[in-house]
Every structure is written in structure tokens, then in C-alpha cells.
Design a protein around this motif. Structure first.
Motif, short mmCIF file in Angstrom:
data_model
loop_
_atom_site.label_atom_id
_atom_site.label_comp_id
_atom_site.label_asym_id
_atom_site.label_seq_id
_atom_site.Cartn_x
_atom_site.Cartn_y
_atom_site.Cartn_z
N SER A 1 0.83 -1.20 0.00
CA SER A 1 0.00 0.00 0.00
C SER A 1 0.87 1.25 0.00
O SER A 1 1.87 1.31 0.71
CB SER A 1 -0.90 0.02 1.24
OG SER A 1 -1.76 -1.09 1.22
N ASP B 1 -0.75 7.09 2.92
CA ASP B 1 -2.06 7.74 2.90
C ASP B 1 -1.98 9.05 2.12
O ASP B 1 -1.05 9.85 2.32
CB ASP B 1 -2.56 8.02 4.31
CG ASP B 1 -2.97 6.76 5.05
OD1 ASP B 1 -3.22 5.73 4.37
OD2 ASP B 1 -3.04 6.79 6.29
N GLY B 2 -2.94 9.26 1.23
CA GLY B 2 -3.01 10.50 0.47
C GLY B 2 -2.05 10.60 -0.70
O GLY B 2 -2.00 11.63 -1.38
#
Length: 138
Positions: free
Chosen positions: A119, A122-123
Motif C-alpha cells: 500500500s 495515505d493521500g
């Protein structure tokens, strides 16, 4: 005995399929480096840092983000990955890490290189399959 022989034959067939698909050897986990090399994949002509130990034959142009041109390159150590960042300055710079990825930040912004199946932060904004721009927070 014939059941065991059948299982052995099935196992050998499965191993053969894996060998033909390239799955039996450790695979460098960066999709961006798996495509055929194109003329635009060469690193910039501007000098890079002398201390970098890059296998320049593996470089792949992965895109641009806010004026920064980005390449992924394998290090001469077979288990290292490097992100080359060129902003048009007299020389380019790079950040390297292992197969878990690498992060880089500087005047060109912040970037993260993540291996296949991992992953992004975030963002983060995808630049390519493995490279993400990480916008400043605050």
C-alpha cells in the motif's frame, strides 16, 4: 503406490508450469522495471551523484510530477531500488533502499517507492505502478 506416483507427476507438472512462468526464482518486486526498456528510459545526461552505485542498464522512466522527472533504477546490489529525480537543475539526485521500498524528499517534493502488492502512503498520488508523490501535509 500409483496414487503417490500420480501425486509426484502432478507436482512435477506444477513445478514445470511455475518454472515456465518465471515464478520459481525470486522476483524483483517492482512492476515498473518489468517492461522492456525504451529509448526514453535512459537517465538524464546531466551528471548524477558520483557516490551512487546504479545499474544504469535497468533504468525506467516512470513519469513526471510537478516539474520533476522520475526514473526507477536497480542498484548494483541486486536487492536495491533507487528513485532518480531530475528537476532540470545542473545535476540530478537519487534515493535508494531495499526491496521494501524507499522514500525521498527534497526541493522536488516527497516521493515513495513501494513494491508490488504494498500500500502507498495515505493521500499519495500514483505516478506509476510503484512510484507515488506524497503531498505535503499541514
Amino acid at each position: 503406490m500409483s496414487r503417490i506416483r500420480g501425486m509426484a507427476v502432478a507436482g512435477l507438472m506444477f513445478a514445470g508450469v511455475l518454472a515456465l512462468s518465471g515464478c520459481t526464482s525470486p522476483d524483483f518486486p517492482f512492476q515498473d522495471l518489468k517492461r522492456d526498456r525504451q529509448p526514453g528510459d535512459e537517465l538524464p545526461a546531466a551528471p548524477g551523484p558520483a557516490e551512487m552505485d546504479l545499474d544504469t542498464s535497468t533504468s525506467r522512466f516512470v513519469g513526471e510530477y510537478e516539474g520533476a522527472s522520475l526514473w526507477l533504477v536497480q542498484g548494483n546490489d541486486a536487492m536495491s531500488i533507487c528513485l532518480v529525480i531530475d528537476t532540470g537543475a545542473p545535476d540530478w539526485h537519487a534515493a535508494c533502499g531495499g526491496t521494501l521500498g524507499v522514500t525521498a524528499s527534497g526541493t522536488a517534493g516527497a516521493f515513495a517507492v513501494v513494491p508490488d502488492g504494498s500500500s502507498p502512503p495515505d493521500g499519495a498520488i500514483a505516478v506509476s505502478a510503484n512510484v507515488y508523490a506524497v503531498p505535503a501535509t499541514g
